[in-house]
Design an enzyme around this catalytic site. Sequence first.
Site, PDB file in Angstrom:
ATOM      1  CG  ASP A 122      -3.459  -3.582   0.976  1.00 47.92           C
ATOM      2  OD1 ASP A 122      -3.042  -4.559   1.631  1.00 47.92           O
ATOM      3  OD2 ASP A 122      -2.887  -3.140  -0.023  1.00 47.92           O
ATOM      4  CB  ALA A 131      -0.981  -0.035   1.165  1.00 47.63           C
TER       5      ALA A 131
HETATM    6  O1  MRU Z   1      -0.923  -7.434  -3.322  1.00 45.42           O
HETATM    7  P1  MRU Z   1       0.138  -6.735  -2.530  1.00 45.42           P
HETATM    8  O2  MRU Z   1       1.450  -7.441  -2.571  1.00 45.42           O
HETATM    9  O3  MRU Z   1       0.244  -5.275  -2.905  1.00 45.42           O
HETATM   10  O4  MRU Z   1      -0.402  -6.801  -1.034  1.00 45.42           O
HETATM   11  C1  MRU Z   1       0.355  -6.148  -0.034  1.00 45.42           C
HETATM   12  C2  MRU Z   1      -0.211  -6.292   1.325  1.00 45.42           C
HETATM   13  O5  MRU Z   1      -1.242  -6.907   1.537  1.00 45.42           O
HETATM   14  C3  MRU Z   1       0.490  -5.578   2.422  1.00 45.42           C
HETATM   15  O6  MRU Z   1       0.378  -6.253   3.633  1.00 45.42           O
HETATM   16  C4  MRU Z   1      -0.110  -4.166   2.593  1.00 45.42           C
HETATM   17  O7  MRU Z   1      -0.172  -3.516   1.347  1.00 45.42           O
HETATM   18  C5  MRU Z   1       0.647  -3.355   3.545  1.00 45.42           C
HETATM   19  S1  MRU Z   1       2.218  -2.871   2.945  1.00 45.42           S
HETATM   20  C6  MRU Z   1       3.009  -2.014   4.166  1.00 45.42           C
END
Ligand code: MRU
Length: 354
Positions: free
Chosen positions: A245, A56
């Site tokens: 997210d 995120a």
């Molecule tokens: O699909 P992704 O790899 O973007 O998913 C990322 C996550 O679920 C993370 O835990 C979230 O974005 C937090 S990042 C600090």
Amino acid sequence: MGSFSAEAFPTIALDEAAGELVLVDQTLLPNEKKLLRLSKQEDIWEALHTLRVRGAPAIGVTAALAMALAARDIETEDYSVFEKRFNEAADYLASSRPTAVNLFWALDRMRGVTAAHRGEAVARAKALLLEEAKKIREEDIAVCKAIGENALTLVRKGDGLLTHCNAGRLATVEYGTATAVMYLGHERDYGFRIYCDETRPLLQGARLTAFELSEAGMRPTVLCDNMSASLLETGAVNAVFTGCDRVAANGDSANKIGTQLLALAAKRYGVPFYICAPTSTIDMKAASGADIPIEQRKPEEVTEMWYERRMAPEGVSAYNPAFDVTPADLITAIVTEHGVLRPPYTQSISGLGL
Ligand code: MRU
């Protein structure tokens, strides 16, 4: 620091002179360390959509820097034409992924700059947009560090910490959110035992979290997602830290698929479950998790990817949501840069005054 330093392989940086975003291609890790240099909006959209850059906060920073580049490339002296084209470019990037609210948060911050300087020269708006994007990137580092400091108050030396997906420095600019406690603890000899869920189907835990923590000198243990309940049952884990997210106003938190299952298991075994979230991840417009759009991804990620030969029969359907929502009542606390929020979250989140 190992060879995979943030300086040599930044999650996301801007080469101002070249007018390019520089980012490490996360789809190739851990086997290949390759930097991408992107300047076209289509290429940046593709990098976001295919998870070359993901997580995120990193998505938000990428979008902000991309908008500074987009602004630079708009050739007009007419401010209303400039703003129209700028907003079209922002809408385009907004379509790259639906769940992480940091994308929309960063784009809104950038749109706010163009809106605030109507009537001024386009060149000035372009300069201010560049400053704002660089600020968003710098703020991310400080925010993650503050989350790490706050999370450190929740643990003790020698604790076992379990995390899911990658909420590490590869998902941010530095430190990560859920991993900030691990980086700071490592610097201060906390001697944590760290466990990383592999995180099917895209293996962000095994490929990215285990990789970046190992490169930083930690010794994480990887487990398949279906092993976490069994690990929690042993008592080896003192706390679970995950990223997020999108946090709704009532504390329901969307994160990588499998997070909810982990929270359920943690509750069963009395292990505190912490969500780490910069306030840019809190969406006051979402009253509850039901208002959070969940990204659905292609079935091949489940049936074929990572296998030499497909491992599900041809033609079978696959259920492949990229995220799930952990209900607020399973979350022990939400760790932000401003402190540790406790239930009832409707109250503690509204107290942030966002
Ligand atoms: O699909 P992704 O790899 O973007 O998913 C990322 C996550 O679920 C993370 O835990 C979230 O974005 C937090 S990042 C600090």
